[in-house]
Design a protein around this motif. Structure first.
Motif, PDB file in Angstrom:
ATOM      1  N   LEU A 276      -1.656  10.640   3.920  1.00 25.93           N
ATOM      2  CA  LEU A 276      -1.802   9.489   4.810  1.00 25.93           C
ATOM      3  C   LEU A 276      -0.447   8.863   5.095  1.00 25.93           C
ATOM      4  O   LEU A 276       0.289   8.507   4.169  1.00 25.93           O
ATOM      5  N   HIS A 277      -0.146   8.751   6.383  1.00 25.47           N
ATOM      6  CA  HIS A 277       1.090   8.107   6.819  1.00 25.47           C
ATOM      7  C   HIS A 277       0.893   7.592   8.237  1.00 25.47           C
ATOM      8  O   HIS A 277       0.016   8.066   8.962  1.00 25.47           O
ATOM      9  N   ALA A 278       1.692   6.615   8.606  1.00 27.15           N
ATOM     10  CA  ALA A 278       1.640   6.026   9.946  1.00 27.15           C
ATOM     11  C   ALA A 278       3.033   6.051  10.551  1.00 27.15           C
ATOM     12  O   ALA A 278       4.006   5.673   9.897  1.00 27.15           O
ATOM     13  N   HIS A 279       3.107   6.503  11.796  1.00 28.88           N
ATOM     14  CA  HIS A 279       4.370   6.551  12.522  1.00 28.88           C
ATOM     15  C   HIS A 279       4.585   5.246  13.283  1.00 28.88           C
ATOM     16  O   HIS A 279       3.650   4.713  13.883  1.00 28.88           O
ATOM     17  N   VAL A 280       5.807   4.749  13.260  1.00 35.00           N
ATOM     18  CA  VAL A 280       6.195   3.558  14.015  1.00 35.00           C
ATOM     19  C   VAL A 280       7.332   3.981  14.933  1.00 35.00           C
ATOM     20  O   VAL A 280       8.458   4.207  14.486  1.00 35.00           O
ATOM     21  N   TRP A 281       6.999   4.128  16.213  1.00 38.46           N
ATOM     22  CA  TRP A 281       7.959   4.627  17.202  1.00 38.46           C
ATOM     23  C   TRP A 281       8.421   3.524  18.134  1.00 38.46           C
ATOM     24  O   TRP A 281       7.627   3.015  18.927  1.00 38.46           O
ATOM     25  N   PRO A 282       9.696   3.140  18.085  1.00 37.45           N
ATOM     26  CA  PRO A 282      10.205   2.228  19.115  1.00 37.45           C
ATOM     27  C   PRO A 282      10.351   3.009  20.420  1.00 37.45           C
ATOM     28  O   PRO A 282      10.672   4.204  20.400  1.00 37.45           O
ATOM     29  N   ARG A 283      10.114   2.351  21.526  1.00 39.80           N
ATOM     30  CA  ARG A 283      10.261   2.987  22.838  1.00 39.80           C
ATOM     31  C   ARG A 283      11.234   2.150  23.662  1.00 39.80           C
ATOM     32  O   ARG A 283      11.302   0.929  23.527  1.00 39.80           O
TER      33      ARG A 283
ATOM     34  N   GLN B  14      16.268  10.380  14.381  1.00 39.19           N
ATOM     35  CA  GLN B  14      16.433   9.077  15.020  1.00 39.19           C
ATOM     36  C   GLN B  14      16.762   9.211  16.501  1.00 39.19           C
ATOM     37  O   GLN B  14      17.599   8.489  17.019  1.00 39.19           O
ATOM     38  N   PHE B  15      16.101  10.131  17.205  1.00 40.04           N
ATOM     39  CA  PHE B  15      16.357  10.214  18.649  1.00 40.04           C
ATOM     40  C   PHE B  15      15.786   9.000  19.370  1.00 40.04           C
ATOM     41  O   PHE B  15      16.193   8.693  20.482  1.00 40.04           O
ATOM     42  N   LEU B  16      14.873   8.298  18.720  1.00 40.55           N
ATOM     43  CA  LEU B  16      14.451   6.968  19.141  1.00 40.55           C
ATOM     44  C   LEU B  16      14.825   6.047  17.976  1.00 40.55           C
ATOM     45  O   LEU B  16      14.097   5.953  16.984  1.00 40.55           O
ATOM     46  N   PRO B  17      15.993   5.415  18.061  1.00 34.38           N
ATOM     47  CA  PRO B  17      16.547   4.672  16.926  1.00 34.38           C
ATOM     48  C   PRO B  17      15.621   3.572  16.412  1.00 34.38           C
ATOM     49  O   PRO B  17      15.179   2.719  17.171  1.00 34.38           O
ATOM     50  N   GLY B  18      15.356   3.662  15.115  1.00 33.96           N
ATOM     51  CA  GLY B  18      14.451   2.726  14.467  1.00 33.96           C
ATOM     52  C   GLY B  18      13.147   3.381  14.042  1.00 33.96           C
ATOM     53  O   GLY B  18      12.342   2.761  13.351  1.00 33.96           O
ATOM     54  N   TYR B  19      12.948   4.647  14.448  1.00 35.49           N
ATOM     55  CA  TYR B  19      11.723   5.356  14.059  1.00 35.49           C
ATOM     56  C   TYR B  19      11.521   5.257  12.552  1.00 35.49           C
ATOM     57  O   TYR B  19      12.417   5.537  11.770  1.00 35.49           O
ATOM     58  N   SER B  20      10.336   4.817  12.182  1.00 32.64           N
ATOM     59  CA  SER B  20      10.011   4.615  10.769  1.00 32.64           C
ATOM     60  C   SER B  20       8.606   5.131  10.485  1.00 32.64           C
ATOM     61  O   SER B  20       7.827   5.388  11.400  1.00 32.64           O
ATOM     62  N   VAL B  21       8.307   5.260   9.205  1.00 33.82           N
ATOM     63  CA  VAL B  21       7.013   5.774   8.772  1.00 33.82           C
ATOM     64  C   VAL B  21       6.545   4.955   7.573  1.00 33.82           C
ATOM     65  O   VAL B  21       7.348   4.563   6.729  1.00 33.82           O
ATOM     66  N   LEU B  22       5.249   4.709   7.520  1.00 34.41           N
ATOM     67  CA  LEU B  22       4.635   4.111   6.340  1.00 34.41           C
ATOM     68  C   LEU B  22       3.937   5.232   5.588  1.00 34.41           C
ATOM     69  O   LEU B  22       3.063   5.907   6.144  1.00 34.41           O
ATOM     70  N   LEU B  23       4.351   5.457   4.348  1.00 28.69           N
ATOM     71  CA  LEU B  23       3.729   6.469   3.493  1.00 28.69           C
ATOM     72  C   LEU B  23       2.772   5.785   2.528  1.00 28.69           C
ATOM     73  O   LEU B  23       3.183   4.864   1.815  1.00 28.69           O
ATOM     74  N   ALA B  24       1.511   6.222   2.493  1.00 31.96           N
ATOM     75  CA  ALA B  24       0.591   5.705   1.485  1.00 31.96           C
ATOM     76  C   ALA B  24       1.127   6.085   0.113  1.00 31.96           C
ATOM     77  O   ALA B  24       1.769   7.127  -0.045  1.00 31.96           O
ATOM     78  N   ASP B  25       0.883   5.254  -0.877  1.00 32.44           N
ATOM     79  CA  ASP B  25       1.458   5.499  -2.203  1.00 32.44           C
ATOM     80  C   ASP B  25       0.575   6.355  -3.108  1.00 32.44           C
ATOM     81  O   ASP B  25       0.855   6.499  -4.291  1.00 32.44           O
ATOM     82  N   GLU B  26      -0.479   6.933  -2.562  1.00 32.03           N
ATOM     83  CA  GLU B  26      -1.363   7.815  -3.324  1.00 32.03           C
ATOM     84  C   GLU B  26      -1.270   9.219  -2.740  1.00 32.03           C
ATOM     85  O   GLU B  26      -1.840   9.489  -1.680  1.00 32.03           O
TER      86      GLU B  26
ATOM     87  N   SER C 234       0.806  -1.231   0.000  1.00 36.84           N
ATOM     88  CA  SER C 234       0.000   0.000   0.000  1.00 36.84           C
ATOM     89  C   SER C 234       0.836   1.277   0.000  1.00 36.84           C
ATOM     90  O   SER C 234       0.285   2.369  -0.016  1.00 36.84           O
ATOM     91  N   GLY C 235       2.147   1.134   0.060  1.00 37.96           N
ATOM     92  CA  GLY C 235       2.963   2.334   0.141  1.00 37.96           C
ATOM     93  C   GLY C 235       4.435   2.032   0.335  1.00 37.96           C
ATOM     94  O   GLY C 235       4.932   1.004  -0.111  1.00 37.96           O
ATOM     95  N   PHE C 236       5.090   2.941   1.030  1.00 36.44           N
ATOM     96  CA  PHE C 236       6.534   2.868   1.219  1.00 36.44           C
ATOM     97  C   PHE C 236       6.880   2.866   2.703  1.00 36.44           C
ATOM     98  O   PHE C 236       6.434   3.739   3.447  1.00 36.44           O
ATOM     99  N   ALA C 237       7.694   1.906   3.106  1.00 37.29           N
ATOM    100  CA  ALA C 237       8.276   1.912   4.439  1.00 37.29           C
ATOM    101  C   ALA C 237       9.518   2.790   4.355  1.00 37.29           C
ATOM    102  O   ALA C 237      10.391   2.550   3.517  1.00 37.29           O
ATOM    103  N   VAL C 238       9.575   3.828   5.191  1.00 32.90           N
ATOM    104  CA  VAL C 238      10.725   4.728   5.197  1.00 32.90           C
ATOM    105  C   VAL C 238      11.267   4.833   6.613  1.00 32.90           C
ATOM    106  O   VAL C 238      10.539   4.675   7.586  1.00 32.90           O
ATOM    107  N   ILE C 239      12.554   5.100   6.713  1.00 33.22           N
ATOM    108  CA  ILE C 239      13.145   5.355   8.016  1.00 33.22           C
ATOM    109  C   ILE C 239      13.008   6.857   8.278  1.00 33.22           C
ATOM    110  O   ILE C 239      13.085   7.669   7.355  1.00 33.22           O
ATOM    111  N   GLY C 240      12.767   7.223   9.524  1.00 34.82           N
ATOM    112  CA  GLY C 240      12.518   8.615   9.870  1.00 34.82           C
ATOM    113  C   GLY C 240      13.730   9.518   9.675  1.00 34.82           C
ATOM    114  O   GLY C 240      14.869   9.080   9.818  1.00 34.82           O
ATOM    115  N   ASP C 241      13.450  10.783   9.359  1.00 31.57           N
ATOM    116  CA  ASP C 241      14.513  11.791   9.192  1.00 31.57           C
ATOM    117  C   ASP C 241      15.284  12.003  10.480  1.00 31.57           C
ATOM    118  O   ASP C 241      16.442  12.395  10.458  1.00 31.57           O
TER     119      ASP C 241
END
Length: 159
Positions: free
Chosen positions: A102-109, A36-48, A27-34
């Motif tokens: 549309l995007h989703a944040h994935v935050w490691p804690r 990284q103060f929480l290492p591994g922070y990533s985002v899912l970007l919708a492809d539309e 459905s989109g692109f998995a990207v690593i966050g700009d």
């Protein structure tokens, strides 16, 4: 490359010009966050690019996006757990208050986060965490990038 890819993250990903892309998902692109103060922070970007909220998608595409978000979350969790014994959990968020796509944040804690912030939303971190050069994405994050990308490959191969 045309201009700053940050001004059109999805378009840049579609053109192969977004350097943060880890993998193309259904459905989109998995990207690593700009940052990284929480290492591994990533985002899912919708492809539309014109889609602003989850409810703008037909039901099947919504489910695909949520499935990809889950997959990215699992990949980040696996890699962060392997790399940092103080990994706690992953937080998944679809907000859309700032960026109109549309995007989703994935935050490691992590256990090492400041006590006054560890149980609170990431958005309460001080502003300097978002802009400090120390936390900018760079070559020092290649192990994370490779790990998350490889884990996404493994998860997708499992069906």
């Amino acid at each position: 490359m045309t201009g700053d890819w940050r001004m059109d993250r999805i378009g840049a990903a579609l053109r192969g010009e977004n350097p943060t892309v880890l993998r193309r998902l259904e459905s989109g692109f998995a990207v690593i966050g700009d940052v990284q103060f929480l290492p591994g922070y990533s985002v899912l970007l919708a492809d539309e690019p014109g889609i602003q909220r989850l409810s703008d998608l037909p039901k099947a595409r919504r489910l695909s996006f949520l499935s990809d978000m889950d997959q990215l979350g699992e990949a980040v969790e696996y890699v962060c757990r392997r790399l940092d014994p103080d990994f706690r959990r992953v937080n998944l968020e679809i907000l859309g208050n700032t960026d109109p796509f549309l995007h989703a944040h994935v935050w490691p804690r992590f256990e090492w986060e400041p006590a006054e912030l560890v149980g609170k939303p990431v958005w309460l971190y001080p502003g300097d965490r978002w802009s400090d050069k120390e936390f900018r994405l760079g070559p020092q994050h290649d192990v994370l990038r490779d790990g998350i990308g490889n884990e996404l490959d493994r998860l997708r191969s499992m069906g």
